[in-house]
Design a protein around this motif. Structure first.
Motif, PDB file in Angstrom:
ATOM      1  N   CYS A  31       0.871  -1.173   0.000  1.00 33.23           N
ATOM      2  CA  CYS A  31       0.000   0.000   0.000  1.00 33.23           C
ATOM      3  C   CYS A  31       0.912   1.228   0.000  1.00 33.23           C
ATOM      4  CB  CYS A  31      -0.886  -0.025   1.247  1.00 33.23           C
ATOM      5  SG  CYS A  31      -2.010   1.365   1.395  1.00 33.23           S
ATOM      6  N   PHE A  32       0.767   2.067  -1.007  1.00 35.96           N
ATOM      7  CA  PHE A  32       1.606   3.258  -1.135  1.00 35.96           C
ATOM      8  C   PHE A  32       0.850   4.505  -0.696  1.00 35.96           C
ATOM      9  CE2 PHE A  32       3.545   0.504  -4.349  1.00 35.96           C
ATOM     10  CZ  PHE A  32       4.887   0.677  -4.090  1.00 35.96           C
ATOM     11  N   LEU A  33       1.549   5.417  -0.096  1.00 37.29           N
ATOM     12  CA  LEU A  33       1.067   6.766   0.136  1.00 37.29           C
ATOM     13  C   LEU A  33       1.596   7.585  -1.038  1.00 37.29           C
ATOM     14  CD1 LEU A  33      -0.373   8.657   2.098  1.00 37.29           C
ATOM     15  CD2 LEU A  33       1.819   9.074   3.162  1.00 37.29           C
ATOM     16  N   VAL A  34       0.727   8.288  -1.755  1.00 33.41           N
ATOM     17  CA  VAL A  34       1.097   9.001  -2.969  1.00 33.41           C
ATOM     18  C   VAL A  34       1.079  10.501  -2.694  1.00 33.41           C
ATOM     19  CG1 VAL A  34       0.444   9.433  -5.361  1.00 33.41           C
ATOM     20  CG2 VAL A  34       0.124   7.168  -4.385  1.00 33.41           C
ATOM     21  N   ALA A  35       2.158  11.171  -3.116  1.00 35.77           N
ATOM     22  CA  ALA A  35       2.258  12.622  -2.907  1.00 35.77           C
ATOM     23  C   ALA A  35       2.682  13.296  -4.208  1.00 35.77           C
ATOM     24  CB  ALA A  35       3.256  12.925  -1.793  1.00 35.77           C
ATOM     25  N   GLU A  77      -7.451  15.470   2.012  1.00 34.34           N
ATOM     26  CA  GLU A  77      -7.504  14.273   1.179  1.00 34.34           C
ATOM     27  C   GLU A  77      -6.136  13.609   1.185  1.00 34.34           C
ATOM     28  OE1 GLU A  77      -9.311  13.459  -3.090  1.00 34.34           O
ATOM     29  OE2 GLU A  77      -7.381  14.484  -3.251  1.00 34.34           O
ATOM     30  N   VAL A  78      -6.133  12.290   1.291  1.00 31.94           N
ATOM     31  CA  VAL A  78      -4.918  11.499   1.200  1.00 31.94           C
ATOM     32  C   VAL A  78      -5.056  10.610  -0.026  1.00 31.94           C
ATOM     33  CG1 VAL A  78      -3.558   9.691   2.311  1.00 31.94           C
ATOM     34  CG2 VAL A  78      -4.495  11.539   3.670  1.00 31.94           C
ATOM     35  N   ILE A  79      -3.981  10.496  -0.784  1.00 31.20           N
ATOM     36  CA  ILE A  79      -3.993   9.661  -1.979  1.00 31.20           C
ATOM     37  C   ILE A  79      -3.102   8.452  -1.730  1.00 31.20           C
ATOM     38  CG2 ILE A  79      -3.513   9.567  -4.452  1.00 31.20           C
ATOM     39  CD1 ILE A  79      -3.760  12.654  -4.446  1.00 31.20           C
ATOM     40  N   GLY A  80      -3.594   7.293  -2.120  1.00 35.59           N
ATOM     41  CA  GLY A  80      -2.823   6.066  -1.999  1.00 35.59           C
ATOM     42  C   GLY A  80      -2.840   5.305  -3.304  1.00 35.59           C
ATOM     43  N   TYR A  81      -2.113   4.200  -3.325  1.00 39.44           N
ATOM     44  CA  TYR A  81      -2.067   3.341  -4.510  1.00 39.44           C
ATOM     45  C   TYR A  81      -2.000   1.904  -4.033  1.00 39.44           C
ATOM     46  CZ  TYR A  81      -0.653   1.600  -9.086  1.00 39.44           C
ATOM     47  OH  TYR A  81      -0.608   0.934 -10.289  1.00 39.44           O
ATOM     48  N   SER A  84      -2.835  -1.510  -8.661  1.00 38.17           N
ATOM     49  CA  SER A  84      -3.086  -0.770  -9.909  1.00 38.17           C
ATOM     50  C   SER A  84      -4.259   0.206  -9.828  1.00 38.17           C
ATOM     51  CB  SER A  84      -3.263  -1.722 -11.100  1.00 38.17           C
ATOM     52  OG  SER A  84      -4.523  -2.350 -11.073  1.00 38.17           O
ATOM     53  N   GLN A  85      -4.636   0.595  -8.622  1.00 38.49           N
ATOM     54  CA  GLN A  85      -5.714   1.574  -8.419  1.00 38.49           C
ATOM     55  C   GLN A  85      -5.220   2.692  -7.504  1.00 38.49           C
ATOM     56  OE1 GLN A  85      -9.025   1.638  -9.373  1.00 38.49           O
ATOM     57  NE2 GLN A  85      -9.302  -0.386 -10.224  1.00 38.49           N
ATOM     58  N   TYR A  86      -5.570   3.919  -7.840  1.00 39.54           N
ATOM     59  CA  TYR A  86      -5.336   5.035  -6.931  1.00 39.54           C
ATOM     60  C   TYR A  86      -6.529   5.119  -5.991  1.00 39.54           C
ATOM     61  CZ  TYR A  86      -1.437   6.586  -9.757  1.00 39.54           C
ATOM     62  OH  TYR A  86      -0.239   6.653 -10.415  1.00 39.54           O
ATOM     63  N   LEU A  87      -6.255   5.355  -4.717  1.00 34.11           N
ATOM     64  CA  LEU A  87      -7.298   5.492  -3.700  1.00 34.11           C
ATOM     65  C   LEU A  87      -7.284   6.938  -3.214  1.00 34.11           C
ATOM     66  CD1 LEU A  87      -6.121   2.458  -3.509  1.00 34.11           C
ATOM     67  CD2 LEU A  87      -7.337   2.404  -1.374  1.00 34.11           C
TER      68      LEU A  87
END
Length: 134
Positions: A31-35, A77-81, A84-87
């Motif tokens: 699970c990635f945290l996306v910035a 808002e927090v974005i994750g990955y 193969s889906q962005y959350l």
């Protein structure tokens, strides 16, 4: 008609020229945290533990979102990955997208007590009947 076809072809050509975001190689369950950065790049930070499914990843992202808000942060808002889906996790719930700037689809919404649940898991108010405005 030719102008419309030419405009559509140009749009497709330009869409193919957009830079693709490189997702780092990682084991299944990461699970990635996306910035997104100011320069247009995207930073992927793996969470410490592997997650068995998207819902668990969303819960970890929600945990981070709440922790940052409690510490005085302003990001709502927090974005994750995951898989193969962005959350996209915000106060309303979790939305999914295949692309960082693509259309989003509702995955989880908040119940009345603040928990995350699939949209059909709790009762919704029926729509008001339409009145004839003739």
């Amino acid at each position: 008609m030719r102008t419309l076809l030419f405009a559509a072809a140009c749009g497709l050509a330009l869409a193919g020229c957009q830079a693709q975001i490189e997702v780092p190689e990682a084991p299944n369950g990461t699970c990635f945290l996306v910035a997104p950065q100011q320069d247009g790049t995207v930073n992927f930070t793996p969470m410490p533990d592997l997650q068995p499914n998207m819902e668990n990843c969303a819960a970890r992202l929600e945990e981070n979102r709440v922790r940052w808000l409690r510490m005085g942060g302003t990001r709502r808002e927090v974005i994750g990955y995951y898989g193969s889906q962005y959350l996209f996790v915000d106060s309303a719930g979790v939305s999914l997208s295949r692309h960082l700037d693509g259309g989003r689809f509702i995955a989880l919404r908040r119940t009345h007590d603040g928990r995350l649940a699939i949209p059909g898991a709790f009762a919704q108010e029926p729509a008001a009947p339409e009145t004839g405005g003739g």
